[in-house]
Write a protein that holds these residues in place. Structure first.
Motif, PDB file in Angstrom:
ATOM      1  N   GLU A 188     -25.672  37.156  71.610  1.00  0.00           N
ATOM      2  CA  GLU A 188     -26.448  38.406  71.643  1.00  0.00           C
ATOM      3  C   GLU A 188     -25.518  39.619  71.717  1.00  0.00           C
ATOM      4  N   GLN A 189     -24.405  39.487  72.440  1.00  0.00           N
ATOM      5  CA  GLN A 189     -23.447  40.589  72.529  1.00  0.00           C
ATOM      6  C   GLN A 189     -22.807  40.843  71.159  1.00  0.00           C
ATOM      7  N   LEU A 190     -22.409  39.768  70.479  1.00  0.00           N
ATOM      8  CA  LEU A 190     -21.842  39.922  69.139  1.00  0.00           C
ATOM      9  C   LEU A 190     -22.862  40.524  68.179  1.00  0.00           C
ATOM     10  N   LYS A 191     -24.103  40.102  68.341  1.00  0.00           N
ATOM     11  CA  LYS A 191     -25.175  40.616  67.480  1.00  0.00           C
ATOM     12  C   LYS A 191     -25.358  42.121  67.702  1.00  0.00           C
ATOM     13  N   ALA A 192     -25.308  42.549  68.965  1.00  0.00           N
ATOM     14  CA  ALA A 192     -25.456  43.968  69.280  1.00  0.00           C
ATOM     15  C   ALA A 192     -24.310  44.781  68.680  1.00  0.00           C
ATOM     16  N   LEU A 193     -23.120  44.193  68.611  1.00  0.00           N
ATOM     17  CA  LEU A 193     -21.955  44.874  68.043  1.00  0.00           C
ATOM     18  C   LEU A 193     -21.879  44.713  66.526  1.00  0.00           C
ATOM     19  N   LYS A 194     -22.873  44.016  65.963  1.00  0.00           N
ATOM     20  CA  LYS A 194     -22.916  43.729  64.522  1.00  0.00           C
ATOM     21  C   LYS A 194     -21.669  42.972  64.066  1.00  0.00           C
ATOM     22  N   ARG A 195     -21.193  42.050  64.929  1.00  0.00           N
ATOM     23  CA  ARG A 195     -20.031  41.234  64.591  1.00  0.00           C
ATOM     24  C   ARG A 195     -20.399  39.757  64.598  1.00  0.00           C
ATOM     25  N   HIS A 196     -21.648  39.476  64.333  1.00  0.00           N
ATOM     26  CA  HIS A 196     -22.114  38.096  64.371  1.00  0.00           C
ATOM     27  C   HIS A 196     -22.259  37.541  62.954  1.00  0.00           C
ATOM     28  N   ASP A 197     -22.215  36.242  62.872  1.00  0.00           N
ATOM     29  CA  ASP A 197     -22.452  35.542  61.605  1.00  0.00           C
ATOM     30  C   ASP A 197     -23.763  34.790  61.777  1.00  0.00           C
ATOM     31  N   PRO A 198     -24.820  35.193  61.059  1.00  0.00           N
ATOM     32  CA  PRO A 198     -26.116  34.521  61.227  1.00  0.00           C
ATOM     33  C   PRO A 198     -26.043  33.009  60.986  1.00  0.00           C
ATOM     34  N   MET A 199     -25.091  32.573  60.177  1.00  0.00           N
ATOM     35  CA  MET A 199     -24.948  31.134  59.923  1.00  0.00           C
ATOM     36  C   MET A 199     -24.436  30.390  61.161  1.00  0.00           C
ATOM     37  N   LEU A 200     -23.818  31.115  62.098  1.00  0.00           N
ATOM     38  CA  LEU A 200     -23.284  30.497  63.316  1.00  0.00           C
ATOM     39  C   LEU A 200     -24.181  30.742  64.525  1.00  0.00           C
ATOM     40  N   ALA A 201     -25.386  31.233  64.276  1.00  0.00           N
ATOM     41  CA  ALA A 201     -26.315  31.502  65.378  1.00  0.00           C
ATOM     42  C   ALA A 201     -26.631  30.197  66.120  1.00  0.00           C
ATOM     43  N   PRO A 202     -26.708  30.256  67.441  1.00  0.00           N
ATOM     44  CA  PRO A 202     -27.056  29.058  68.205  1.00  0.00           C
ATOM     45  C   PRO A 202     -28.446  28.554  67.804  1.00  0.00           C
ATOM     46  N   ASP A 203     -28.591  27.248  67.744  1.00  0.00           N
ATOM     47  CA  ASP A 203     -29.879  26.630  67.409  1.00  0.00           C
ATOM     48  C   ASP A 203     -30.207  25.604  68.483  1.00  0.00           C
ATOM     49  N   PRO A 204     -30.827  26.054  69.591  1.00  0.00           N
ATOM     50  CA  PRO A 204     -31.081  25.128  70.692  1.00  0.00           C
ATOM     51  C   PRO A 204     -32.002  23.975  70.298  1.00  0.00           C
ATOM     52  N   ARG A 205     -32.919  24.205  69.377  1.00  0.00           N
ATOM     53  CA  ARG A 205     -33.808  23.121  68.947  1.00  0.00           C
ATOM     54  C   ARG A 205     -33.006  22.012  68.274  1.00  0.00           C
ATOM     55  N   ARG A 206     -32.052  22.387  67.441  1.00  0.00           N
ATOM     56  CA  ARG A 206     -31.202  21.399  66.774  1.00  0.00           C
ATOM     57  C   ARG A 206     -30.359  20.646  67.805  1.00  0.00           C
ATOM     58  N   GLU A 207     -29.794  21.382  68.747  1.00  0.00           N
ATOM     59  CA  GLU A 207     -28.936  20.759  69.752  1.00  0.00           C
ATOM     60  C   GLU A 207     -29.707  19.746  70.594  1.00  0.00           C
ATOM     61  N   ILE A 208     -30.905  20.109  71.051  1.00  0.00           N
ATOM     62  CA  ILE A 208     -31.671  19.181  71.890  1.00  0.00           C
ATOM     63  C   ILE A 208     -32.195  18.018  71.054  1.00  0.00           C
ATOM     64  N   ALA A 209     -32.568  18.260  69.803  1.00  0.00           N
ATOM     65  CA  ALA A 209     -33.030  17.172  68.929  1.00  0.00           C
ATOM     66  C   ALA A 209     -31.899  16.175  68.685  1.00  0.00           C
ATOM     67  N   ASP A 210     -30.690  16.680  68.410  1.00  0.00           N
ATOM     68  CA  ASP A 210     -29.534  15.792  68.215  1.00  0.00           C
ATOM     69  C   ASP A 210     -29.247  14.998  69.485  1.00  0.00           C
ATOM     70  N   TYR A 211     -29.365  15.663  70.628  1.00  0.00           N
ATOM     71  CA  TYR A 211     -29.109  14.992  71.904  1.00  0.00           C
ATOM     72  C   TYR A 211     -30.129  13.873  72.152  1.00  0.00           C
ATOM     73  N   ILE A 212     -31.409  14.174  71.957  1.00  0.00           N
ATOM     74  CA  ILE A 212     -32.448  13.160  72.184  1.00  0.00           C
ATOM     75  C   ILE A 212     -32.248  11.977  71.239  1.00  0.00           C
TER      76      ILE A 212
END
Length: 91
Positions: A35-59
């Motif tokens: 969110e901090q990187l996003k506010a500074l406009k220094r984020h890469d949308p392709m690298l955005a965290p995806d908690p749904r993917r992470e928990i699905a992979d974990y399960i």
């Protein structure tokens, strides 16, 4: 008894992710660093965290470790649609 199709690994994670997609966004929170990187406009949308993917992979990985088998019934063969007589055939 109909046969069943087993799914595991990445296929299972994709199914779980599909189920999790319907959960409200407010349940997932945000990553403060991203969110901090996003506010500074220094984020890469392709690298955005995806908690749904992470928990699905974990399960999915935990189910594999436990050697649990997840299956679903094999679909029934599709039946032909009923034939409808046109107006010309009725005369």
């Amino acid at each position: 008894m109909s046969s069943r199709i087993a799914i595991a690994g990445k296929q299972l994670a994709i199914v779980i992710r599909g189920w999790l997609r319907s959960t409200p966004d407010r349940l997932w929170g945000t990553d403060p660093n991203y969110e901090q990187l996003k506010a500074l406009k220094r984020h890469d949308p392709m690298l955005a965290p995806d908690p749904r993917r992470e928990i699905a992979d974990y399960i999915a990985s935990r189910l594999d470790e436990l050697e649990w088998e997840v299956t679903y019934p094999e679909p029934e063969p599709q039946k032909s649609p009923p034939s409808y007589r046109g107006a010309r055939e009725q005369h």
